[in-house]
Design a protein around this motif. Structure first.
Motif, PDB file in Angstrom:
ATOM      1  N   VAL A 197       0.849  -1.200   0.000  1.00 25.07           N
ATOM      2  CA  VAL A 197       0.000   0.000   0.000  1.00 25.07           C
ATOM      3  C   VAL A 197       0.889   1.255   0.000  1.00 25.07           C
ATOM      4  N   ALA A 198       1.968   1.214   0.794  1.00 26.05           N
ATOM      5  CA  ALA A 198       2.897   2.362   0.810  1.00 26.05           C
ATOM      6  C   ALA A 198       3.496   2.552  -0.580  1.00 26.05           C
ATOM      7  N   PHE A 199       3.910   1.461  -1.185  1.00 25.97           N
ATOM      8  CA  PHE A 199       4.516   1.483  -2.524  1.00 25.97           C
ATOM      9  C   PHE A 199       3.525   2.062  -3.540  1.00 25.97           C
ATOM     10  N   SER A 200       2.304   1.579  -3.471  1.00 27.84           N
ATOM     11  CA  SER A 200       1.280   2.029  -4.407  1.00 27.84           C
ATOM     12  C   SER A 200       1.031   3.542  -4.254  1.00 27.84           C
ATOM     13  N   HIS A 201       1.027   3.998  -3.006  1.00 28.32           N
ATOM     14  CA  HIS A 201       0.739   5.413  -2.758  1.00 28.32           C
ATOM     15  C   HIS A 201       1.807   6.340  -3.360  1.00 28.32           C
ATOM     16  N   ILE A 202       3.073   5.912  -3.343  1.00 27.62           N
ATOM     17  CA  ILE A 202       4.145   6.825  -3.813  1.00 27.62           C
ATOM     18  C   ILE A 202       4.297   6.832  -5.327  1.00 27.62           C
ATOM     19  N   LEU A 203       3.616   5.908  -6.025  1.00 29.45           N
ATOM     20  CA  LEU A 203       3.859   5.758  -7.465  1.00 29.45           C
ATOM     21  C   LEU A 203       3.600   7.048  -8.252  1.00 29.45           C
ATOM     22  N   LYS A 204       2.536   7.738  -7.879  1.00 32.34           N
ATOM     23  CA  LYS A 204       2.184   8.944  -8.638  1.00 32.34           C
ATOM     24  C   LYS A 204       3.314   9.986  -8.543  1.00 32.34           C
ATOM     25  N   ASP A 205       3.799  10.219  -7.319  1.00 35.91           N
ATOM     26  CA  ASP A 205       4.861  11.218  -7.138  1.00 35.91           C
ATOM     27  C   ASP A 205       6.161  10.791  -7.825  1.00 35.91           C
ATOM     28  N   CYS A 206       6.366   9.501  -7.954  1.00 37.52           N
ATOM     29  CA  CYS A 206       7.613   9.017  -8.556  1.00 37.52           C
ATOM     30  C   CYS A 206       7.486   8.821 -10.070  1.00 37.52           C
ATOM     31  N   SER A 207       6.385   9.232 -10.636  1.00 40.71           N
ATOM     32  CA  SER A 207       6.183   9.076 -12.083  1.00 40.71           C
ATOM     33  C   SER A 207       6.146  10.463 -12.723  1.00 40.71           C
ATOM     34  N   ILE A 208       5.900  10.504 -14.036  1.00 43.92           N
ATOM     35  CA  ILE A 208       5.766  11.820 -14.674  1.00 43.92           C
ATOM     36  C   ILE A 208       4.283  12.189 -14.831  1.00 43.92           C
ATOM     37  N   TRP A 209       3.439  11.570 -14.025  1.00 43.70           N
ATOM     38  CA  TRP A 209       2.022  11.950 -13.957  1.00 43.70           C
ATOM     39  C   TRP A 209       1.974  13.399 -13.467  1.00 43.70           C
ATOM     40  N   THR A 214      -5.887  15.144 -11.675  1.00 45.63           N
ATOM     41  CA  THR A 214      -6.642  13.921 -11.411  1.00 45.63           C
ATOM     42  C   THR A 214      -6.748  13.107 -12.703  1.00 45.63           C
ATOM     43  N   LYS A 215      -6.460  13.766 -13.829  1.00 46.50           N
ATOM     44  CA  LYS A 215      -6.541  13.045 -15.104  1.00 46.50           C
ATOM     45  C   LYS A 215      -5.179  12.424 -15.430  1.00 46.50           C
ATOM     46  N   PRO A 216      -5.170  11.292 -16.122  1.00 46.81           N
ATOM     47  CA  PRO A 216      -3.866  10.712 -16.471  1.00 46.81           C
ATOM     48  C   PRO A 216      -3.154  11.537 -17.551  1.00 46.81           C
ATOM     49  N   THR A 217      -2.408  12.557 -17.121  1.00 48.41           N
ATOM     50  CA  THR A 217      -1.710  13.427 -18.072  1.00 48.41           C
ATOM     51  C   THR A 217      -0.221  13.385 -17.756  1.00 48.41           C
ATOM     52  N   ARG A 218       0.617  13.304 -18.808  1.00 45.89           N
ATOM     53  CA  ARG A 218       2.060  13.265 -18.577  1.00 45.89           C
ATOM     54  C   ARG A 218       2.629  14.670 -18.502  1.00 45.89           C
ATOM     55  N   ASP A 219       3.668  14.849 -17.694  1.00 48.28           N
ATOM     56  CA  ASP A 219       4.384  16.116 -17.652  1.00 48.28           C
ATOM     57  C   ASP A 219       5.859  15.772 -17.890  1.00 48.28           C
ATOM     58  N   LEU A 220       6.283  15.992 -19.145  1.00 48.02           N
ATOM     59  CA  LEU A 220       7.632  15.538 -19.509  1.00 48.02           C
ATOM     60  C   LEU A 220       8.721  16.352 -18.806  1.00 48.02           C
ATOM     61  N   LYS A 221       8.307  17.498 -18.232  1.00 46.15           N
ATOM     62  CA  LYS A 221       9.319  18.322 -17.527  1.00 46.15           C
ATOM     63  C   LYS A 221       9.412  17.950 -16.038  1.00 46.15           C
ATOM     64  N   LYS A 222       8.495  17.147 -15.565  1.00 52.02           N
ATOM     65  CA  LYS A 222       8.474  16.817 -14.129  1.00 52.02           C
ATOM     66  C   LYS A 222       9.699  15.975 -13.738  1.00 52.02           C
ATOM     67  N   ILE A 223      10.263  16.317 -12.583  1.00 54.68           N
ATOM     68  CA  ILE A 223      11.344  15.458 -12.063  1.00 54.68           C
ATOM     69  C   ILE A 223      10.700  14.544 -11.026  1.00 54.68           C
ATOM     70  N   PRO A 224      10.610  13.254 -11.336  1.00 57.49           N
ATOM     71  CA  PRO A 224       9.913  12.348 -10.407  1.00 57.49           C
ATOM     72  C   PRO A 224      10.632  12.253  -9.066  1.00 57.49           C
ATOM     73  N   GLY A 225       9.863  12.071  -7.996  1.00 55.70           N
ATOM     74  CA  GLY A 225      10.436  11.948  -6.656  1.00 55.70           C
ATOM     75  C   GLY A 225      11.309  10.700  -6.531  1.00 55.70           C
ATOM     76  N   ASP A 226      12.234  10.743  -5.538  1.00 57.45           N
ATOM     77  CA  ASP A 226      13.105   9.597  -5.293  1.00 57.45           C
ATOM     78  C   ASP A 226      12.299   8.508  -4.565  1.00 57.45           C
ATOM     79  N   PRO A 227      12.183   7.300  -5.150  1.00 55.42           N
ATOM     80  CA  PRO A 227      11.329   6.275  -4.543  1.00 55.42           C
ATOM     81  C   PRO A 227      11.740   5.895  -3.122  1.00 55.42           C
TER      82      PRO A 227
END
Ligand SMILES: C[S@@+](CC[C@H](N)C(=O)[O-])C[C@H]1O[C@@H](n2cnc3c(N)ncnc32)[C@H](O)[C@@H]1O
Length: 454
Positions: A197-209, A214-227
């Motif tokens: 559950v912890a892993f699942s929760h951090i996925l959004k911050d660690c991705s380029i979502w 709330t919509k599945p949109t990519r942000d190619l400039k985003k620097i994903p968080g450190d997992p």
């Protein structure tokens, strides 16, 4: 066999028309119940215990569930049900009070979150497990590009590799894969699920979502968080939540949780409980065209491999556009009016709305089946507008509850304070939209529609 007093062949069209008018006037005259806004509660109150383990759109605030329980339950051995568990707010609250809790959700992620949130873990044991896990992660992080680090093969579900590559840069993907490998090495299922559950929760911050989207949109400039950092931080929050919850849940419930917690991945129309066995249902259904519940959780679904086929999986969600109900007929006259109005604007959307209300009528029948006489169901729902047509969900729910055999017992009209406002919906599509986007309809008001099984 469910009784439908108003829908039976003995109920004349005249009676049905009168009921429709009564319900519409009841809603028109309804004033806002200001003491149901819960405006005084801070995020630390609404996120207490395990309630903040995982983000989930349109979560209840626990205080609403607690208040309904306070008003309607006086016995010690109550049974509370939620056919649309979502992130499990009703279930967690029922367990915290020492009640039996049952329910379903079609989304396996919802089941996982609800199970973990409702399972208190002995604090000292959890502490040992978390410390061990974090020290393994620390070694992984420090040896990332060394031979040792490379020995831990990342666990990346190949079935969904295209989607994973779409959302995660190479480095983050490999780090997440290694963390997942360590999680699956954990033998204790309760602890493994807690970490998942912890892993699942951090996925959004660690991705380029896109952040805050709330919509599945990519942000190619985003620097994903450190997992590693994100996981450490979130686990510490979850650990505190668990420890508080542990002391709230009565001892006999903690010791025999299996007897109190009865939840399943499944359809709201089929509850895992016998007839006449439930005292109170507290729930909030999806909305029409709300297949985004599947879309919104896609990062977790692909990493945790929760669905064989993402498109097939979406079809079972109530409110999706995949249904075609040629042989079923709506009972609710208010719903029939809405469908008629919509078919003049958009045939496809009219079909979707019809299917949604038919599905919900079947859910109400199931609520009727499982409740004890004297029991109540509380459906929390907002109205909306699609393509200029008012979708009076609450009025339809009230009317449909009567057709399922319930007496319409109470309607609570409540304001949703802006800090806990659910995402707005796009008027054209009904899907979640950014709150700043134009052409959207918010839900500053929602209703709790309460049916009594006499
Ligand atoms: C409004 S959310 C519930 C939120 C919940 N009250 C909470 O506090 O988190 C509605 C839920 O209905 C679920 N759902 C959609 N179709 C379903 C179905 N056919 N059977 C059961 N659950 C379904 C969605 O997965 C979603 O979790």
């Amino acid at each position: 066999m469910t009784v439908h007093p108003f829908y039976s062949e003995f109920s004349s069209l005249e009676e049905q028309l009168r009921m429709r008018i009564d319900i519409l006037s009841l809603f028109n005259a309804k004033e806002i119940d200001h003491d149901w806004s819960f405006i005084e509660y801070k995020p630390s109150d609404t996120g207490k215990w395990t309630h903040d383990y995982h983000r989930y759109p349109t979560k209840f605030i626990p205080q609403l569930v607690e208040r309904l329980i306070d008003e309607y339950i006086s016995q010690k051995d109550a049974h509370i049900n939620d056919p649309f568990m979502g992130s499990g707010t009703t279930i967690v609250t029922a367990i915290s009070r020492g009640f039996k809790a049952s329910g379903t959700d079609i989304n396996p992620l919802s089941y996982l979150i609800t199970k973990v949130k409702s399972t208190p873990i002995e604090p000292k044991y959890l502490n040992i497990k978390i410390e061990r896990f974090l020290s393994k992660l620390k070694i992984l992080k420090e040896t990332q590009s060394t031979l040792f680090g490379d020995k831990v093969a990342p666990l990346i579900p190949q079935k969904h590799i295209e989607r994973i590559n779409y959302w995660f840069p190479e480095k983050t993907k490999n780090e997440l894969g290694k963390i997942l490998r360590v999680i699956y090495d954990e033998d204790d299922e309760i602890i493994r699920d807690f970490f998942l559950v912890a892993f699942s929760h951090i996925l959004k911050d660690c991705s380029i979502w896109k952040q805050r989207s709330t919509k599945p949109t990519r942000d190619l400039k985003k620097i994903p968080g450190d997992p590693y950092d994100a996981l450490r931080k979130h686990l510490s929050k979850m650990q505190k939540g668990n420890n508080d919850f542990w002391f709230v849940v009565p001892h006999h419930v903690r010791e025999n949780l299996g007897e109190y917690l009865n939840i399943k991945v499944g359809d709201a129309r089929k509850q895992p409980v016998p007839d006449n066995s439930v005292d109170l249902i507290i729930t909030s259904s999806p909305y029409v065209t709300s297949y985004e519940y599947a879309d919104l959780h896609q990062l977790s679904t692909i990493w945790l491999d929760l669905a064989e086929d993402l498109t097939e999986y979406k079809k079972n969600f109530i409110g999706t556009s995949y249904k075609n109900y040629k042989n079923k007929k709506l009972r609710s006259l208010i719903a029939t009016d809405i469908v008629d109005k919509m078919s003049k604007k958009d045939q496809k959307m009219a079909k979707e709305i019809e299917a949604f209300f038919i599905d919900m009528e079947e859910v109400f029948d199931e609520s009727y089946r499982i409740l004890k006489p004297g029991g109540r169901c509380c459906y929390v729902i907002g109205n909306t507008k699609l393509k200029g047509v008012e979708i009076l969900n609450a009025e339809v729910f009230a009317e449909s509850l009567e057709y399922s055999g319930f007496k319409l017992d109470r309607i609570i009209k409540r304001e949703i304070p802006s800090k806990i406002l659910p995402p707005k919906r796009d008027e054209k599509t009904g899907r979640f939209a950014k709150n700043s986007e134009a052409n959207t309809e918010a839900y500053p008001i929602e209703y709790i529609v309460i049916g009594l099984k006499e």
